[in-house]
Design an enzyme around this catalytic site. Structure first.
Site, PDB file in Angstrom:
ATOM      1  CG  ASP A  84      -1.839  -1.183   1.263  1.00  0.00           C
ATOM      2  OD1 ASP A  84      -2.432  -1.477   0.200  1.00  0.00           O
ATOM      3  OD2 ASP A  84      -1.966  -1.826   2.316  1.00  0.00           O
ATOM      4  CG  LEU A  85       2.518   4.776  -3.133  1.00  0.00           C
ATOM      5  CD1 LEU A  85       3.904   4.208  -3.371  1.00  0.00           C
ATOM      6  CD2 LEU A  85       1.994   5.430  -4.401  1.00  0.00           C
ATOM      7  CG  ASP A  86       3.876   7.182  -0.207  1.00  0.00           C
ATOM      8  OD1 ASP A  86       5.035   6.762  -0.091  1.00  0.00           O
ATOM      9  OD2 ASP A  86       3.509   7.901  -1.151  1.00  0.00           O
ATOM     10  CD  GLU A  87      -2.581   3.787   2.459  1.00  0.00           C
ATOM     11  OE1 GLU A  87      -3.065   2.796   3.033  1.00  0.00           O
ATOM     12  OE2 GLU A  87      -3.193   4.419   1.565  1.00  0.00           O
TER      13      GLU A  87
END
Length: 284
Positions: A226-229
């Site tokens: 999950d991108l940037d999470e």
């Protein structure tokens, strides 16, 4: 005298600290640091312990085996034991921005980071002179939509060839592939500005400037699918005002990125972070 670090997490229950400290006594260890945390919401116990082994005839291999059979099995522990002299091997991924790369290599040269840096991987050749200046092997690995599979294969081969233990994205401007993430779960560290999700896109500082924001920041976290999470390791902020220009915003942002990424690397390299349920426990 060998020093080791022990990281533990398990369901919270009576007797964990006593059992672990008694085990250290039995293997003739001297505890020089111990800290623990209980997540009461999820009933999970975390511990970080450093000790000196005073009897050189007791091997680390036997300590690990005995710890599993005598302690970990009884408490259902997830655990890791590291020898302090065993430096983690860090790979740097970069693109064209050089501010984080210069900072990391400067700190490494000054002895501030307890790591080895066998290689730097980039999807551009622009930063090769910096790698050459610091005597670190530089690999140009093209990576775009058309050659993503080939690029991933080359990246993984290089990381495995150099026995890399964790990866740092020092402003690497490509999305890391799921296969690479799965091979280095909670071992890929990223840095970015903290304007997300309010100001996405290629020019977040310009967007923030137009809205008159009063605080800018940077966030370093572990990379997940999950991108940037992913789980956050370190953050910091700086105040700005109407007297600051867009260029001031960018300069302050880059300063924060340098500092926050360096702190995250240091915490990870010194085995002071533990990941659980997409968040971190950090022992400062």
């Amino acid at each position: 005298m060998q020093q080791i670090t022990i990281l533990i997490h398990c369901a919270d229950q009576k007797g964990i600290i006593a059992a672990v400290t008694n085990f250290i006594l039995q293997v003739e260890g001297n505890i020089i640091y111990i800290d623990q945390h209980v997540d009461r919401e999820q009933n999970v116990f975390f511990m970080r312990l450093e000790c000196e082994l005073t009897n050189s005839s007791i091997s680390l291999f036997s300590i690990k085996n005995d710890f599993q059979s005598d302690i970990a099995n009884d408490f259902g522990m997830s655990w890791e034991i590291y020898a302090k002299e065993q430096k983690p091997k860090m790979a740097l991924f970069v693109s064209k921005y050089d501010h984080c790369l210069f900072d990391i290599l400067g700190r490494f040269s000054a002895g501030e980071l307890n790591v080895e840096i066998p290689l730097i991987i980039s999807n551009h050749e622009d930063l090769k002179p910096i790698a050459d200046r610091f005597g670190i092997t530089f690999y140009y690995v093209p990576f775009n939509k058309e050659n993503k599979e080939e690029g991933e294969r080359m990246q993984i081969e290089l990381l495995q060839k150099h026995e890399i233990t964790f990866v740092v994205l020092a402003r690497y401007m490509q999305i890391i592939t799921p296969n690479l993430i799965s091979l280095y779960e909670n071992k890929i560290i990223n840095i970015h500005h903290s304007f997300l999700p309010a100001f996405p896109g290629a020019k977040p500082y310009h967007s923030a400037f137009k809205r008159g924001v009063k605080i800018i920041g940077a966030t370093s976290h572990y990379v997940t699918k999950d991108l940037d999470e992913g789980p956050i390791i370190e953050q910091d902020t700086a105040r700005v005002s109407h007297i600051n220009s867009v260029e001031d915003f960018i300069m302050k942002g880059r300063d924060l990125e340098r500092i926050v990424l360096a702190r995250a690397i240091k915490l990870h390299a010194e085995r002071k972070t533990m990941v659980y349920d997409n968040k971190t426990v950090v022992f400062y």
